[in-house]
Design a protein around this motif. Structure first.
Motif: not given
Ligand code: SF4
Ligand code: SF4
Ligand code: SF4
Length: 341
Positions: A253-255, A257-259, A264-266
């Protein structure tokens, strides 16, 4: 306008949270003007001077939509959750803290007593020679002063009151907040259907990996690295480079964003649809990338040793796998010898 010709009433309140969820609402850009045009604000202490007495004075169900962010950490959070539930038609658990405990619920890994001692006694930046810890009741010149009681276990909002919708994220992304508000406004003003009660709204149903553009190469790894230890290859899956990424266990849902920026996605969108425990799901994903899957004839003891060696490179496993979802996980809290009060 609602059926009775009045603007719908909007409330937003924080329990145990950081204030970031409020900022994310104010961050929906020019749509904030539409929110202002469509809603009357019934309660929003972050932006206007409201008192609890104002809410107590409203008839039950007076507030059309309440965005409640923050976890339930003390008696005041619980009291406000119950009051706002009674006064609201639609209650939204807004953001990860309300949805599944988030950072505040990491203190379920310890006890109320230990938390108080760390904050008020054992903290190097505290000057507290008399070792004073906040007491529920204190005599002051003006009379008896009462502060909220601090709970041993942090809960999500739906562990205390009924919740109609869950909007994940730490904080939720502004475009998703706006999408959810639009759905609610259409329902209130035009009678459009609302999603089924209990739905997770403003997010996807798959894993972050599904929307992540980084390339998976089915590589295996012998250990994990902290982000400062290596410079990742920009186009390759972080997990396959040994960087912890909760993407396989986290709702999309966030696209991603972090990777996309090398982090890394948290896990802030919580578990994927249908998955009860985000951490357990992540363990499965990790098992599939470790360079230790045995073949017939492999030495079991040697495999065990390699697994242990790889697992030892995961710093703070509980905090990593349950950073956002501790309160709603199968663990929920650790057991403390002696009751942990
Ligand atoms: S932590 Fe994971 S779910 Fe949250 S914004 Fe970052 S990539 Fe998206
Ligand atoms: S969900 Fe995240 S941004 Fe929102 S209150 Fe909790 S910690 Fe802050
Ligand atoms: S594990 Fe992380 S980096 Fe790899 S594909 Fe999934 S979200 Fe992207």
């Amino acid at each position: 306008m609602t059926g009775n010709g009045k603007k719908p009433q909007l409330a937003m309140y924080w329990g145990a949270g950081c204030g970031g969820c409020e900022i994310s609402v104010l961050n929906i850009g020019e749509h904030i003007l539409t929110v202002d045009a469509v809603f009357d604000i019934a309660f929003f202490p972050c932006i206007a001077d409201f008192k609890i007495a104002d809410v107590e004075g409203y008839p039950d169900g007076f507030i059309d939509v309440c965005l409640f962010n923050g976890a339930i950490r003390n008696s005041e959070n619980e009291e406000m959750a119950r009051l706002l539930r009674k006064k609201s038609k639609v209650m939204v658990a807004f953001g990860s803290c309300a949805y599944e405990g988030c950072i505040p619920a990491l203190s379920n890994l310890t006890s109320r007593r230990a938390t108080m001692e760390t904050v008020y006694l054992d903290n190097p930046s505290i000057d507290n020679p008399d070792g004073i810890i906040p007491q529920l009741l204190t005599e002051v010149g003006e009379g008896e002063l009462e502060i909220p009681s601090f709970y041993n276990t942090v809960k999500s909002l739906d562990q205390v009151v009924d919740v109609d919708y869950f909007l994940p994220g730490c904080p939720p992304e502004p475009h998703q907040i706006w999408a959810v508000l639009q759905v609610v406004v259409a329902a209130l003003t035009e009678g459009a259907p609302l999603p089924p009660a209990g739905s997770v709204v403003g997010a996807g149903t798959l894993a972050v990996c599904e929307e992540c553009p980084l390339e998976k190469d089915v590589k295996t790894i012998a250990r994990f690295y902290r982000p400062y230890e290596i410079t990742p290859e920009p186009s390759l899956c972080l997990l396959e480079q040994g960087l912890m990424c909760m993407g396989p266990a986290t709702r999309s849902g966030c696209g991603a964003l972090c990777p996309q920026v090398g982090m890394g996605c948290r896990g802030c969108y919580g578990p994927i649809e249908g998955v009860e425990d985000q951490g357990a799901r992540m363990l499965t994903a990790i098992a599939s990338v470790l360079e230790v899957s045995g073949k017939p004839g492999d030495d079991e003891a040697e495999l065990d040793r390699r697994v242990q060696e790889a697992v030892n490179t995961i710093v703070d496993p509980a905090g990593t796998f349950y950073r956002f979802s501790m309160a709603k996980s199968m663990l929920r809290r650790v057991r403390i010898n002696g009751g942990g009060s």
